[in-house]
Design a protein around this motif. Structure first.
Motif, PDB file in Angstrom:
ATOM      1  N   ILE A 169      43.260  42.252  34.597  1.00 19.20           N
ATOM      2  CA  ILE A 169      43.267  42.729  33.209  1.00 19.20           C
ATOM      3  C   ILE A 169      42.299  43.887  33.052  1.00 19.20           C
ATOM      4  O   ILE A 169      42.608  44.899  32.399  1.00 19.20           O
ATOM      5  N   TYR A 170      41.115  43.755  33.655  1.00 17.74           N
ATOM      6  CA  TYR A 170      40.112  44.808  33.540  1.00 17.74           C
ATOM      7  C   TYR A 170      40.626  46.116  34.141  1.00 17.74           C
ATOM      8  O   TYR A 170      40.483  47.185  33.538  1.00 17.74           O
ATOM      9  N   ASN A 171      41.238  46.041  35.313  1.00 16.46           N
ATOM     10  CA  ASN A 171      41.788  47.251  35.935  1.00 16.46           C
ATOM     11  C   ASN A 171      42.895  47.856  35.085  1.00 16.46           C
ATOM     12  O   ASN A 171      43.008  49.081  34.951  1.00 16.46           O
ATOM     13  N   ALA A 172      43.747  46.982  34.516  1.00 17.92           N
ATOM     14  CA  ALA A 172      44.849  47.475  33.688  1.00 17.92           C
ATOM     15  C   ALA A 172      44.318  48.197  32.455  1.00 17.92           C
ATOM     16  O   ALA A 172      44.761  49.304  32.125  1.00 17.92           O
ATOM     17  N   ILE A 173      43.359  47.585  31.781  1.00 13.99           N
ATOM     18  CA  ILE A 173      42.792  48.203  30.585  1.00 13.99           C
ATOM     19  C   ILE A 173      42.091  49.508  30.939  1.00 13.99           C
ATOM     20  O   ILE A 173      42.194  50.520  30.231  1.00 13.99           O
ATOM     21  N   THR A 174      41.371  49.501  32.067  1.00 11.10           N
ATOM     22  CA  THR A 174      40.667  50.717  32.490  1.00 11.10           C
ATOM     23  C   THR A 174      41.639  51.855  32.771  1.00 11.10           C
ATOM     24  O   THR A 174      41.363  53.023  32.472  1.00 11.10           O
ATOM     25  N   ASN A 175      42.809  51.526  33.337  1.00  5.49           N
ATOM     26  CA  ASN A 175      43.816  52.541  33.650  1.00  5.49           C
ATOM     27  C   ASN A 175      44.700  52.885  32.460  1.00  5.49           C
ATOM     28  O   ASN A 175      45.650  53.659  32.598  1.00  5.49           O
ATOM     29  N   GLY A 176      44.410  52.307  31.282  1.00  6.78           N
ATOM     30  CA  GLY A 176      45.180  52.626  30.087  1.00  6.78           C
ATOM     31  C   GLY A 176      46.464  51.839  29.942  1.00  6.78           C
ATOM     32  O   GLY A 176      47.326  52.205  29.153  1.00  6.78           O
ATOM     33  N   THR A 177      46.602  50.730  30.695  1.00  7.87           N
ATOM     34  CA  THR A 177      47.810  49.903  30.601  1.00  7.87           C
ATOM     35  C   THR A 177      47.617  48.847  29.524  1.00  7.87           C
ATOM     36  O   THR A 177      46.645  48.081  29.573  1.00  7.87           O
ATOM     37  N   PRO A 178      48.496  48.766  28.526  1.00  7.45           N
ATOM     38  CA  PRO A 178      48.348  47.734  27.492  1.00  7.45           C
ATOM     39  C   PRO A 178      48.572  46.339  28.059  1.00  7.45           C
ATOM     40  O   PRO A 178      49.391  46.147  28.965  1.00  7.45           O
ATOM     41  N   CYS A 179      47.850  45.371  27.526  1.00  2.00           N
ATOM     42  CA  CYS A 179      47.945  43.988  27.986  1.00  2.00           C
ATOM     43  C   CYS A 179      48.293  43.075  26.817  1.00  2.00           C
ATOM     44  O   CYS A 179      47.764  43.240  25.713  1.00  2.00           O
ATOM     45  N   VAL A 180      49.173  42.132  27.089  1.00  3.48           N
ATOM     46  CA  VAL A 180      49.526  41.104  26.109  1.00  3.48           C
ATOM     47  C   VAL A 180      49.034  39.776  26.671  1.00  3.48           C
ATOM     48  O   VAL A 180      49.504  39.326  27.718  1.00  3.48           O
ATOM     49  N   GLU A 184      28.874  39.161  35.020  1.00  4.98           N
ATOM     50  CA  GLU A 184      29.991  40.065  35.357  1.00  4.98           C
ATOM     51  C   GLU A 184      31.181  39.820  34.432  1.00  4.98           C
ATOM     52  O   GLU A 184      31.798  40.757  33.932  1.00  4.98           O
ATOM     53  N   TRP A 185      31.477  38.525  34.192  1.00  8.69           N
ATOM     54  CA  TRP A 185      32.594  38.202  33.299  1.00  8.69           C
ATOM     55  C   TRP A 185      32.322  38.712  31.887  1.00  8.69           C
ATOM     56  O   TRP A 185      33.216  39.225  31.221  1.00  8.69           O
ATOM     57  N   THR A 186      31.104  38.558  31.439  1.00  7.29           N
ATOM     58  CA  THR A 186      30.765  39.024  30.085  1.00  7.29           C
ATOM     59  C   THR A 186      30.969  40.522  29.966  1.00  7.29           C
ATOM     60  O   THR A 186      31.538  41.020  28.976  1.00  7.29           O
ATOM     61  N   LYS A 187      30.493  41.262  30.966  1.00  8.14           N
ATOM     62  CA  LYS A 187      30.652  42.717  30.948  1.00  8.14           C
ATOM     63  C   LYS A 187      32.137  43.106  30.931  1.00  8.14           C
ATOM     64  O   LYS A 187      32.557  43.986  30.166  1.00  8.14           O
ATOM     65  N   LYS A 188      32.939  42.470  31.780  1.00  7.30           N
ATOM     66  CA  LYS A 188      34.366  42.810  31.832  1.00  7.30           C
ATOM     67  C   LYS A 188      35.066  42.468  30.517  1.00  7.30           C
ATOM     68  O   LYS A 188      35.890  43.241  30.019  1.00  7.30           O
ATOM     69  N   ILE A 189      34.718  41.306  29.947  1.00  7.77           N
ATOM     70  CA  ILE A 189      35.359  40.917  28.684  1.00  7.77           C
ATOM     71  C   ILE A 189      34.954  41.878  27.570  1.00  7.77           C
ATOM     72  O   ILE A 189      35.772  42.244  26.720  1.00  7.77           O
ATOM     73  N   GLN A 190      33.687  42.308  27.566  1.00  5.31           N
ATOM     74  CA  GLN A 190      33.262  43.290  26.574  1.00  5.31           C
ATOM     75  C   GLN A 190      34.061  44.585  26.701  1.00  5.31           C
ATOM     76  O   GLN A 190      34.516  45.155  25.696  1.00  5.31           O
ATOM     77  N   ASP A 191      34.232  45.057  27.937  1.00  3.51           N
ATOM     78  CA  ASP A 191      34.986  46.296  28.147  1.00  3.51           C
ATOM     79  C   ASP A 191      36.454  46.130  27.767  1.00  3.51           C
ATOM     80  O   ASP A 191      37.088  47.062  27.254  1.00  3.51           O
ATOM     81  N   ILE A 192      37.003  44.942  28.018  1.00  3.24           N
ATOM     82  CA  ILE A 192      38.410  44.694  27.667  1.00  3.24           C
ATOM     83  C   ILE A 192      38.579  44.693  26.152  1.00  3.24           C
ATOM     84  O   ILE A 192      39.470  45.348  25.597  1.00  3.24           O
ATOM     85  N   VAL A 193      37.700  43.959  25.454  1.00  4.56           N
ATOM     86  CA  VAL A 193      37.828  43.834  23.998  1.00  4.56           C
ATOM     87  C   VAL A 193      37.485  45.158  23.318  1.00  4.56           C
ATOM     88  O   VAL A 193      38.009  45.473  22.245  1.00  4.56           O
ATOM     89  N   ARG A 194      36.624  45.960  23.955  1.00  2.00           N
ATOM     90  CA  ARG A 194      36.233  47.236  23.353  1.00  2.00           C
ATOM     91  C   ARG A 194      37.440  48.144  23.138  1.00  2.00           C
ATOM     92  O   ARG A 194      37.515  48.876  22.157  1.00  2.00           O
ATOM     93  N   ARG A 195      38.391  48.082  24.038  1.00  5.23           N
ATOM     94  CA  ARG A 195      39.599  48.914  23.889  1.00  5.23           C
ATOM     95  C   ARG A 195      40.698  48.067  23.239  1.00  5.23           C
ATOM     96  O   ARG A 195      41.688  47.687  23.862  1.00  5.23           O
ATOM     97  N   ARG A 196      40.473  47.770  21.968  1.00 10.57           N
ATOM     98  CA  ARG A 196      41.381  46.871  21.241  1.00 10.57           C
ATOM     99  C   ARG A 196      42.792  47.434  21.129  1.00 10.57           C
ATOM    100  O   ARG A 196      43.753  46.679  20.978  1.00 10.57           O
ATOM    101  N   GLN A 197      42.905  48.770  21.167  1.00 14.63           N
ATOM    102  CA  GLN A 197      44.229  49.360  21.025  1.00 14.63           C
ATOM    103  C   GLN A 197      45.122  49.030  22.204  1.00 14.63           C
ATOM    104  O   GLN A 197      46.347  49.146  22.113  1.00 14.63           O
ATOM    105  N   LEU A 198      44.520  48.610  23.311  1.00 14.19           N
ATOM    106  CA  LEU A 198      45.305  48.247  24.496  1.00 14.19           C
ATOM    107  C   LEU A 198      45.453  46.739  24.654  1.00 14.19           C
ATOM    108  O   LEU A 198      46.128  46.287  25.576  1.00 14.19           O
TER     109      LEU A 198
END
Length: 1501
Positions: free
Chosen positions: A339-350, A400-414
């Motif tokens: 999920i983190y890689n997908a969000i980082t690459n701009g791929t939307p996640c459901v 590490e999980w906290t950091k990744k979840i923060q980065d995932i949630v930060r890009r709410r549009q994805l």
């Protein structure tokens, strides 16, 4: 390496959007849709004969381009296998290695190194896969190296596996082990996933194993396959798994390809390995040379998904990049990383909430501000959803999980959380598509590219519901011209709902349909349609092109017109002109200048003339309707027809074209579809005409005979007759019109006896015995009444009947009474009479009012049965007359003339067709004649078989042919009607009735008999038995079969005889409407008059105005407006009747109930939400009160009141568990809580393989304790070493650097004041970044940059400043570096001693540098400080100064000089002015600066 034949997918074309391949390639695709009978047969035959060739191509291509990996060096591992065997470090046993791998090696080192000890070699596992015992479904598989380029895999999938390029890529990830889902959630997920894949033409990519989320996807596809019909097609499900973890993979190894390879699913014996899922259609098995190691496929899967997402699908001028969406169910650490890689690459996640573990952790915190997603909260959620494994998680892993979840949630549009039954979400498919649109909406585009991209996606997915709710929601006002490209794509890919949507949103067909548009549409015809093949035949017949010209002629509109004229009939004019010889074909007509009102207010069509001086009309609705009809696109044609103006003619023309196409269509299903669609359009024509006739009979009849310029200068009546639209022609209004024509100028209510009496005693015309329609004829008493009476078709018809009866009576008298050797005067009168009939037939043959030409007129003449009968009777009469005039052939002549009399009598049947009583019966007789003709074939079998057997048994060697015929055929035929042979049973045997030797020509030869006893010698029992059987089958079976056939024909025809009679009645009326008034033989006077008029005076023939009339333009426009108005009434009535049907009412009631239930649920949720808000507010107030009490108690204690022991304790605050945080106003607090640098903490450092130490938000400040913080050290070794600080962290190398001061040419002072230097290295003033060193920056400490913001006002063509609302609009100068998708301000770092940044120098000519320096000095500083850049580290960071340079006047000389000195010295670099907007695709920190500039000028942003 990539094969040379591989081309970018964007250059290919397919149905809808995509690739066009040869039929040979399509034959191999198991997922392709099988349609109807003949097409399926062709594909099956091709599959049988082309399959071996395809396999040979695959067997030769795969080993050359696709490799596997093998361990070539056995190094014993300290670990044993599950079976207790010694294995290599790769996981394989010694026996599983190649022979040379176990020999003594001189390889350097004893440690096993996959880079050295694993080698690539041609793959040995590929082809078709069949799962043993699980049905006959055939899939595809391949074993390939983990280093295989994704372009090669994509080429294999699209070219050799025959997969269509997808419109969407769905990557499903999650738990690899079986997990439990709620039954309802499981059902919703399966239904939604399959629906989105099936409706959008998507690929689903999973891990491919028979466990966990992969199993869920496989079962969803299986359920769909079992419940769907054959025409819906299969879903492409690609499983990407690790080869070394596949159980029973030995069965897949076939060096030359397995066609098919059998795979056995053995879940019980798989151990730590996994089995492949049988419900997947394709498998990519990634090999790294090891055994039992999971996760090998993840990097290749990521690369393949990224490669596919970069491919472009183009169709009809619309191109889109294939979107990718990630769907998450359950999952563990690997899923979080995905999920983190997908969000980082701009791929939307459901993320599907309720599926468990990682999915639920993310769903629980997705609505929180970043500041509230703390380590403690994540730890709490992990303990809740990872109960079994939580104790094994280390502190560093939780961080590490906290950091990744923060980065995932930060890009709410994805990120989209699917909550089943909440937020109005019901289906996963809608959530997936909304997630993609939300992600697209968040991307930065210039102008309206964002909305355009979303609309292209919706069209590609064929989801008009998403387009209505998400795109055409009123947020954006679309210009009609902006919808033209997607309108084109919707038409070509046959998406009628989108066409309807675009028409509703302002697309005007008269502006959309241009000459170029039509050409493009016909060049993109469906290759499987019959019209396409007919068009190709026309192109093949084109004359050869001159040398150097194109070998294959392109489709032009005159080619289309040629095929359309074949379909509509030669009586029409070409719809499109043929270009003049030597002229360049005009591809673009000035359509906007063509005043064609679609609502019927006016009709001023554009006329052009071709070299043949044939006028044609360009009607956009007509042209589009024809294009849809020739491809049998029902829904599309109905939508376009509803926009048409000349709607009755359009419907009849569609019916005509479809019926003509159906005559050549071989496929039965397509044939039935064409005929059904033709019947539908005939029904529409009848419906509209009924409305018109009910409103105004006279105007409705004008519509029948009006010459339609748009449809080849023909009439509605003529189109209906040529199309054999019997329902339309038999309509009461049309029959009333034909009756008017039949009676001419006489009143219809005149009795027929009055007409006949006036024919015999024409002086009665001077009285009021018969009445006329026109008042002047009714009042008159002279020759006008006589002329009007005798020119009426009904009078001409009855005069001809009387004349024909007189001719037959005279002919019969001559044949029976007065046939002399020398012709008598009666016989001469017959010859003269016949000559007048011949002249009349010649007049009919050469009558050509439509100027079709002699050949076509002759074909049309002889297509009528009665004309053939007339010609046959005349020719037979000529033959009889010739024999009669020869003395020796007088008697044969009389015989021929007698037979000819029969033919002349049969001609009376045509006369009787006008009778309402006899006419239908004649039609029934004609149909029964066909039944008799086919019945005679059956009867002949029995008659001949019995006759030959009887003759051979009874008669010995009969040599007389006439008596053989009598015995075999004649007597056998008479036996059916009861005339039994006298000697067949020997009872009535008598030698007197026969000739013993067959010498008497008047007697038959005697049967086999005993000459001594004069008794028959043939087996009487056999002949009697044959006779009984013969009579049984002929008299009882066959004759009753004939009666049954007659009865069936009668019943079938009787229902439609009235229609058929009314239809055929027109031919008789038209014949006598144009016939000379005088009957034969007096008709010769009329023929003489016509000869002088046509041949001598050269007056052309014209149709009577009653059957074809050209209206004035104003009258025609008014008539068509009236027709359009009544067409709308008809369509409204149809919709009303549709709603009144019981099925529709039940459906409407169901929808209303569902809506009511949804509203009740929403109301309940609102109440619950309101209650939750009130409780939250109460909780906040209690917390505030608690803090106030704490403060009061502390103040009292400090003042000496009370003691520490007596201090009451207050319960700590607890977050309400299970609270559903939404993305509401709380997100506003996110900006406050997320104030630390973000880009500088991305885990993957740009342009390197270095991973930062994870730093959650709460651990960013240096003041916060972070004991486990241990970031790696990284300094890029740059080429320009003289301009950068030393590499490494050795104190000796860094000792010469002076921080917080000007260090030689380098200014190491920070805009934020003094910074801390620790262990010889400066500390980032904004906090931790997770990486030490200077990274890819030049200097330790601050790296100063300059960002010039060059702006001007955006102006229109008149020079006025453009505005958005009340705010002015700015334009900014931006550059795009090579190989970059983002634009940037023309700034950056500066060389020591230089004032201009390097990037600006690259786009400005050298002679303008000094002038621009002056502009910079005069500019306004808008920002100075720290820049949140991904390259920042703990010890090096970027600080910038942004200077605004604004040109308020467009005539400013500096601005003109700047524009003239702009250039790009590096290939691939771009520079241009762009409108300032929040969606402008700039780097994030540049957009912040730009926003400040816009705010400074009060401009729109």
């Amino acid at each position: 390496t990539e094969p040379p034949t591989l081309r970018k997918a964007g250059s290919r074309q397919e149905e809808g959007f995509g690739v066009q391949r040869t039929m040979a390639e399509l034959g191999m695709a198991p997922h392709l849709r099988r349609s109807n009978s003949s097409v399926c047969k062709a594909r099956r035959l091709q599959h049988l004969f082309g399959n071996s060739t395809k396999q040979e191509n695959l067997s030769s291509w795969v080993p050359q381009n696709i490799k596997k990996k093998e361990c070539v060096y056995f190094v014993e591992s300290p670990k044993l296998s599950d079976a207790g065997k010694v294995v290599c470090e790769c996981g394989h046993t010694r026996q599983q290695h190649l022979e040379e791998a176990t020999r003594p090696h001189t390889l350097q080192g004893k440690d096993w190194d996959p880079k050295k000890h694993v080698q690539e070699m041609p793959t040995d596992a590929f082809g078709d896969i069949v799962f043993k015992g699980l049905g006959q479904k055939v899939g595809k598989y391949v074993r390939l190296s983990q280093d295989t380029p994704p372009s090669v895999i994509y080429h294999l999938m699209t070219q050799y596996w025959g997969l269509d390029v997808p419109n969407l890529l769905i990557s499903v990830t999650g738990g690899a082990k079986d997990f439990n889902m709620k039954p309802r959630l499981k059902s919703v997920f399966r239904r939604g996933l399959v629906k989105v894949a099936q409706t959008t033409g998507a690929w689903i990519i999973t891990g491919g194993s028979h466990a966990g989320v992969m199993k869920q996807v496989g079962e969803a596809v299986r359920d769909f396959t079992l419940s769907s019909c054959r025409d819906e097609g299969d879903i492409v499900t690609v499983g990407i798994a690790t080869w070394g973890t596949v159980h029973n993979r030995e069965g897949l190894i076939h060096p030359s390809g397995g066609f098919p390879a059998e795979y056995v699913v053995d879940e019980e014996g798989q151990g730590c390995l996994s089995c492949l899922d049988s419900n997947h259609s394709h498998f990519i098995l990634v090999d790294d040379g090891t055994h039992g190691r999971y996760g090998v496929e993840i990097p290749l899967r990521t690369k393949l998904e990224k490669f596919v997402s970069e491919q472009t699908k183009e169709r009809g001028g619309v191109a889109i990049k294939i979107p990718v969406v990630c769907v998450v169910l359950e999952g563990g650490p690997g899923t979080l990383h995905t999920i983190y890689n997908a969000i980082t690459n701009g791929t939307p996640c459901v993320v599907v909430e309720g599926s468990g573990r990682v999915a639920d952790v993310i769903a629980q915190v997705a609505g929180l501000p970043i500041s509230e997603i703390t380590i403690s909260r994540v730890q709490e959620k992990l303990s809740l959803f990872f109960q079994e494994t939580f104790e094994t998680l280390s502190e560093s892993r939780i961080v590490e999980w906290t950091k990744k979840i923060q980065d995932i949630v930060r890009r709410r549009q994805l990120l989209t959380i699917f909550r089943e039954g909440k937020d109005g979400q019901q289906d996963v498919d809608v959530a997936i598509l909304q997630a993609l649109l939300k992600a697209s909406r968040s991307h930065d585009y210039f102008g309206h590219e964002n909305w355009d991209h979303q609309l292209k996606l919706a069209v590609a997915w064929n989801r008009v519901d998403i387009a209505r709710s998400e795109i055409f929601s009123g947020e954006r006002q679309w210009k009609p011209s902006e919808l033209h490209p997607v309108m084109m794509a919707a038409l070509i890919s046959n998406k009628p709902e989108f066409v309807k949507l675009f028409l509703e949103n302002g697309v005007r067909l008269k502006e959309f349909v241009t000459w170029d548009t039509l050409l493009s549409l016909y060049q993109h015809l469906d290759p499987s349609c019959l019209f396409h093949s007919k068009l190709q035949k026309v192109l093949a017949e084109e004359p050869e092109r001159p040398a150097g010209g194109p070998t294959v002629p392109h489709v032009q509109m005159h080619h289309v017109a040629q095929v359309l004229r074949e379909l509509l009939g030669d009586f029409t004019q070409p719809l499109y002109p043929r270009p003049r010889t030597g002229d360049r074909p005009r591809l673009l007509l000035p359509v906007p200048n063509m005043k064609l009102n679609m609502q019927g207010v006016s009709l001023r069509s554009l006329h052009k003339r071709s070299s043949g001086h044939v006028a044609f009309t360009m009607d956009p609705v007509r042209d589009l309707l024809i294009w849809a009809i020739v491809q049998s696109r029902r829904e599309l044609a109905e939508i376009i027809w509803a926009q048409s103006q000349d709607c009755i003619a359009a419907a009849l023309a569609c019916s005509k074209m479809l019926k003509e196409l159906s005559k050549e269509e071989e496929d039965t299903d397509s044939l039935e579809e064409m005929l059904a669609l033709a019947s539908e359009f005939e029904h529409r024509a009848v419906g509209v005409f009924t409305e018109c006739h009910r409103k105004d009979e006279e105007r409705a009849q004008k519509l029948l005979t009006r010459v339609s310029e748009a449809w080849g200068r023909t009439t509605c009546l003529q189109l209906a007759l040529e199309a054999k639209d019997m329902k339309f022609v038999s309509h009461g209004g049309i029959q009333a019109f034909l009756t008017k024509v039949w009676w001419g100028q006489l009143c219809v209510d005149n009795g027929l006896w009055r007409v006949i009496l006036c024919m015999l005693a024409f002086p009665l015309l001077c009285t009021s015995f018969v009445s006329f329609r026109e008042k002047k004829l009714q009042a008159g008493r002279g020759l006008l009444r006589v002329r009007a009476f005798f020119s009426a078709p009904v009078v001409i018809f009855h005069l001809n009947i009387l004349s024909y009866f007189a001719f037959l009576c005279l002919f019969a008298y001559v044949l029976m009474v007065d046939f002399q050797p020398a012709p008598s005067w009666c016989e001469c009168l017959i010859y003269f009479w016949l000559f007048s009939l011949v002249c009349e037939e010649l007049r009919q043959l050469f009558y050509d009012p439509d100027e079709l030409g002699l050949t076509k007129v002759a074909l049309l003449y002889f297509s009528d049965f009665w004309n053939k009968l007339d010609v046959g009777a005349i020719l037979l009469f000529v033959a009889g007359l010739t024999c009669r005039l020869i003395p020796g052939l007088l008697y044969p002549g009389r015989i021929i003339l007698s037979l000819d009399f029969i033919m002349f009598c049969l001609r009376l049947m045509h006369i009787f067709t006008v009778s309402k009583t006899l006419g239908p019966k004649i039609i029934i007789v004609k149909r029964m004649m066909k039944d008799v003709f086919f019945f005679l074939f059956l009867l002949a079998v029995w008659v001949v078989s019995f006759g030959v057997a009887k003759q051979a048994i009874l008669i010995h060697n009969e040599s007389r042919v006439d008596w053989i015929f009598r015995g075999v055929v004649y007597q056998s035929y008479l036996t059916i009607f009861g005339q039994m042979p006298a000697y067949i049973d020997g009872v009535n045997f008598s030698l007197d009735q026969c000739s013993p030797n067959g010498t008497d020509p008047y007697k038959p030869k005697c049967p086999e008999s005993d000459t001594v006893r004069h008794e028959p010698a043939f087996p009487e029992w056999l002949t009697v038995t044959l006779l009984c059987l013969y009579l049984l089958f002929t008299n009882i079976l066959l004759l009753n079969l004939l009666i049954a056939m007659f009865n069936y024909t009668f019943q079938q025809v009787q229902e439609h005889t009235d229609q058929i009679w009314k239809f055929q009645r027109h031919d008789l009326i038209e014949e006598y409407h144009g016939r000379p008034p005088a009957p034969p033989p007096f008709i010769l006077l009329s023929h003489l008059h016509l000869f002088i008029k046509r041949v001598v005076l050269k007056v052309p023939a014209k149709r009577h105005k009653r059957l074809k009339s050209k209206l004035e333009k104003n009258e025609e426009a008014a008539l068509l407006s009236w027709e359009v108005y009544l067409k709308e009434n008809y369509l409204q009535n149809q919709r009303y009747q549709q709603k009144q049907r019981p099925e529709q009412q039940i459906q409407d009631i169901g929808e209303k109930v569902n809506t009511a239930v949804d509203l009740l649920e929403m109301e309940g949720r609102k109440r619950s939400s309101s209650l939750e808000q009130r409780l939250a507010s109460l909780e906040a107030q209690v917390a505030q009160t608690s803090r106030a009490l704490h403060w009061v108690m502390k103040a009292l204690r400090d003042s000496g009141f009370g003691s520490e022991e007596a201090l009451p304790t207050l319960a700590p605050q607890k977050a309400s568990e299970g609270q559903d945080h939404e993305l509401d106003g709380r997100q506003k607090a996110e900006d406050v809580g997320d104030s630390h640098h973000v880009n500088a903490r991305h885990l993957l450092y740009p342009h390197s393989h270095v991973t930062r130490f994870p730093v959650p938000n709460e651990k960013v400040p240096w003041e916060t304790e972070f004991l486990i913080y241990d970031p790696p050290f990284y300094t890029d070794d740059r080429k320009d070493k003289g301009l950068v600080d030393p590499v490494g962290n050795a104190p000796e190398a860094l000792a010469g650097i002076s921080y917080n001061a000007v260090d030689g040419p380098t200014d190491r002072r920070s805009f934020h004041g003094l910074y801390v230097v620790q262990d010889g290295l400066p500390l980032n003033p904004m906090g931790r970044t997770g990486l030490r060193g200077r990274g890819s920056l030049c200097r330790f400490g601050p790296n100063h940059t300059l960002q010039p913001v060059i702006t001007r006002w955006r102006r229109n063509q008149d020079g006025a400043i453009c505005r958005k609302g009340i705010k002015k609009m700015l334009e900014v100068l931006v550059v795009r570096p090579p190989r970059s998708e983002s634009w940037a301000l023309p700034g950056g770092s500066r060389e020591p001693g230089e004032m201009l940044p390097r990037k600006l120098k690259q786009v400005l000519r050298r002679e303008f540098w000094s002038s621009f320096q002056n502009l910079l000095i005069q500019g306004t500083e808008v920002y100075k400080g720290y820049v949140d850049d991904p390259r920042n580290t703990d010890n090096a960071w970027i600080e910038t100064v942004a200077v605004s340079i604004h040109f308020p006047d467009q005539s400013d000389m500096d601005l003109k000089r700047l524009n003239s000195h702009l250039h790009t010295c590096e290939p691939g670099m771009s520079v241009q002015w762009q409108v300032v907007d929040k969606r402008i695709p700039l780097y994030a920190n540049h957009k912040t600066v730009l926003q400040k500039v816009a705010a400074r000028f009060g401009a729109f942003y």
